[in-house]
Design a protein around this motif. Structure first.
Motif, PDB file in Angstrom:
ATOM      1  N   TRP A   1       3.115  -6.730  -4.573  1.00 43.99           N
ATOM      2  CA  TRP A   1       2.286  -5.728  -3.907  1.00 43.99           C
ATOM      3  C   TRP A   1       2.958  -5.197  -2.656  1.00 43.99           C
ATOM      4  CZ3 TRP A   1      -0.375  -5.205   0.748  1.00 43.99           C
ATOM      5  CH2 TRP A   1      -1.288  -4.162   0.782  1.00 43.99           C
ATOM      6  N   CYS A   2       3.488  -6.092  -1.820  1.00 40.30           N
ATOM      7  CA  CYS A   2       4.139  -5.663  -0.565  1.00 40.30           C
ATOM      8  C   CYS A   2       5.429  -4.900  -0.846  1.00 40.30           C
ATOM      9  CB  CYS A   2       4.436  -6.875   0.307  1.00 40.30           C
ATOM     10  SG  CYS A   2       2.958  -7.657   0.964  1.00 40.30           S
ATOM     11  N   GLY A   3       6.186  -5.370  -1.814  1.00 44.17           N
ATOM     12  CA  GLY A   3       7.412  -4.668  -2.181  1.00 44.17           C
ATOM     13  C   GLY A   3       7.129  -3.291  -2.741  1.00 44.17           C
ATOM     14  N   CYS A   4       6.081  -3.198  -3.540  1.00 43.33           N
ATOM     15  CA  CYS A   4       5.693  -1.901  -4.118  1.00 43.33           C
ATOM     16  C   CYS A   4       5.259  -0.942  -3.004  1.00 43.33           C
ATOM     17  CB  CYS A   4       4.583  -2.105  -5.137  1.00 43.33           C
ATOM     18  SG  CYS A   4       4.078  -0.613  -5.981  1.00 43.33           S
ATOM     19  N   LEU A   5       4.502  -1.442  -2.050  1.00 42.86           N
ATOM     20  CA  LEU A   5       4.043  -0.608  -0.942  1.00 42.86           C
ATOM     21  C   LEU A   5       5.219  -0.164  -0.075  1.00 42.86           C
ATOM     22  CD1 LEU A   5       1.570   0.555   0.509  1.00 42.86           C
ATOM     23  CD2 LEU A   5       1.564  -1.495   1.922  1.00 42.86           C
ATOM     24  N   ALA A   6       6.129  -1.078   0.233  1.00 46.09           N
ATOM     25  CA  ALA A   6       7.292  -0.739   1.057  1.00 46.09           C
ATOM     26  C   ALA A   6       8.198   0.256   0.335  1.00 46.09           C
ATOM     27  CB  ALA A   6       8.073  -1.997   1.408  1.00 46.09           C
ATOM     28  N   CYS A   7       8.401   0.034  -0.946  1.00 45.23           N
ATOM     29  CA  CYS A   7       9.239   0.949  -1.721  1.00 45.23           C
ATOM     30  C   CYS A   7       8.571   2.313  -1.860  1.00 45.23           C
ATOM     31  CB  CYS A   7       9.525   0.335  -3.087  1.00 45.23           C
ATOM     32  SG  CYS A   7      10.723   1.245  -4.034  1.00 45.23           S
ATOM     33  N   GLY A   8       7.243   2.328  -2.020  1.00 46.21           N
ATOM     34  CA  GLY A   8       6.517   3.591  -2.106  1.00 46.21           C
ATOM     35  C   GLY A   8       6.604   4.385  -0.815  1.00 46.21           C
ATOM     36  N   VAL A   9       6.483   3.710   0.326  1.00 47.38           N
ATOM     37  CA  VAL A   9       6.615   4.392   1.614  1.00 47.38           C
ATOM     38  C   VAL A   9       8.038   4.923   1.795  1.00 47.38           C
ATOM     39  CG1 VAL A   9       6.618   3.993   4.115  1.00 47.38           C
ATOM     40  CG2 VAL A   9       4.742   3.145   2.720  1.00 47.38           C
TER      41      VAL A   9
ATOM     42  N   ILE B   1      14.418  14.646  -5.439  1.00 49.13           N
ATOM     43  CA  ILE B   1      13.027  14.215  -5.271  1.00 49.13           C
ATOM     44  C   ILE B   1      12.726  13.131  -6.301  1.00 49.13           C
ATOM     45  CG2 ILE B   1      10.618  14.933  -5.435  1.00 49.13           C
ATOM     46  CD1 ILE B   1      11.468  17.620  -4.328  1.00 49.13           C
ATOM     47  N   GLN B   2      12.275  11.984  -5.836  1.00 52.59           N
ATOM     48  CA  GLN B   2      12.028  10.821  -6.683  1.00 52.59           C
ATOM     49  C   GLN B   2      10.539  10.644  -6.932  1.00 52.59           C
ATOM     50  OE1 GLN B   2      14.511   8.728  -7.897  1.00 52.59           O
ATOM     51  NE2 GLN B   2      15.834  10.343  -7.124  1.00 52.59           N
ATOM     52  N   PRO B   3      10.155  10.279  -8.150  1.00 58.89           N
ATOM     53  CA  PRO B   3       8.736   9.997  -8.402  1.00 58.89           C
ATOM     54  C   PRO B   3       8.316   8.696  -7.724  1.00 58.89           C
ATOM     55  CG  PRO B   3      10.027   9.594 -10.369  1.00 58.89           C
ATOM     56  CD  PRO B   3      10.954  10.188  -9.363  1.00 58.89           C
ATOM     57  N   ILE B   4       7.110   8.667  -7.245  1.00 57.88           N
ATOM     58  CA  ILE B   4       6.602   7.477  -6.549  1.00 57.88           C
ATOM     59  C   ILE B   4       6.453   6.307  -7.525  1.00 57.88           C
ATOM     60  CG2 ILE B   4       4.657   6.618  -5.165  1.00 57.88           C
ATOM     61  CD1 ILE B   4       6.384   8.588  -3.689  1.00 57.88           C
TER      62      ILE B   4
END
Length: 173
Positions: free
Chosen positions: A49-57, A150-153
């Motif tokens: 979850w944290c990695g996904c959030l950090a990577c998404g940001v 531009i990269q997809p989230i």
């Protein structure tokens, strides 16, 4: 179709039993998805979850930087290409007696008729120059491949190649 024909009379081996999940219908075997370069299973392993959030940001900030670079390129191209028309409009409005009636050095040589002609010429030149500026901007976007950056989230969900768009770009029809 994405598959291959197989003979159903052959006895199954251990490899075929392992890939049994890719069988679709009778006689058609779907090809497995490509394995990501993460060393994990197909498509790479899922992030926490944290990695996904950090990577998404991070991806959001990356996309924001790409959009800002594109907007800066747009402003630069349009300002350079539209500069002649802008200067004509500026001089025409600056020296016309009903608008500003400035005592600038250039206004000594211009009367109201010539100022009106400069204003009209500036507006007439504006339309083709906008088209030229848009064509130059689109050509630069293609040359620099800015929109491919531009990269997809959704890349934030899986591990693997992070910023992977500039390499080989194939369009499948």
């Amino acid at each position: 179709m994405c598959g291959m024909d197989v003979d159903l009379d052959d006895e199954g081996s251990a490899k075929e039993e392992k890939e049994e999940e890719f069988w679709v219908g009778e006689g058609v075997k779907m090809l497995p998805p490509p394995v990501a370069h993460s060393g994990g299973i197909a498509w790479g392993s899922r992030r926490g979850w944290c990695g996904c959030l950090a990577c998404g940001v991070t991806l959001f900030l990356w996309n924001l930087c790409v959009v800002l670079a594109s907007a800066l390129l747009l402003a630069l191209v349009f300002s350079v290409v539209l500069l002649p028309a802008t200067l004509l409009l500026y001089a025409g409005f600056l020296c016309h007696s009903r608008v500003l009636a400035s005592s600038s050095a250039i206004c000594i040589y211009l009367d109201d008729n010539s100022c009106s002609a400069l204003i009209i010429l500036g507006f007439v030149m504006m339309s083709p120059l906008v088209v030229v500026a848009a064509a130059i901007f689109c050509g630069l976007l293609r040359k620099f491949r800015l929109l491919l950056l531009i990269q997809p989230i959704t890349r934030a969900w899986y591990r693997g190649r992070f910023l992977d768009c500039v390499g080989n770009f194939h369009s499948w029809v």
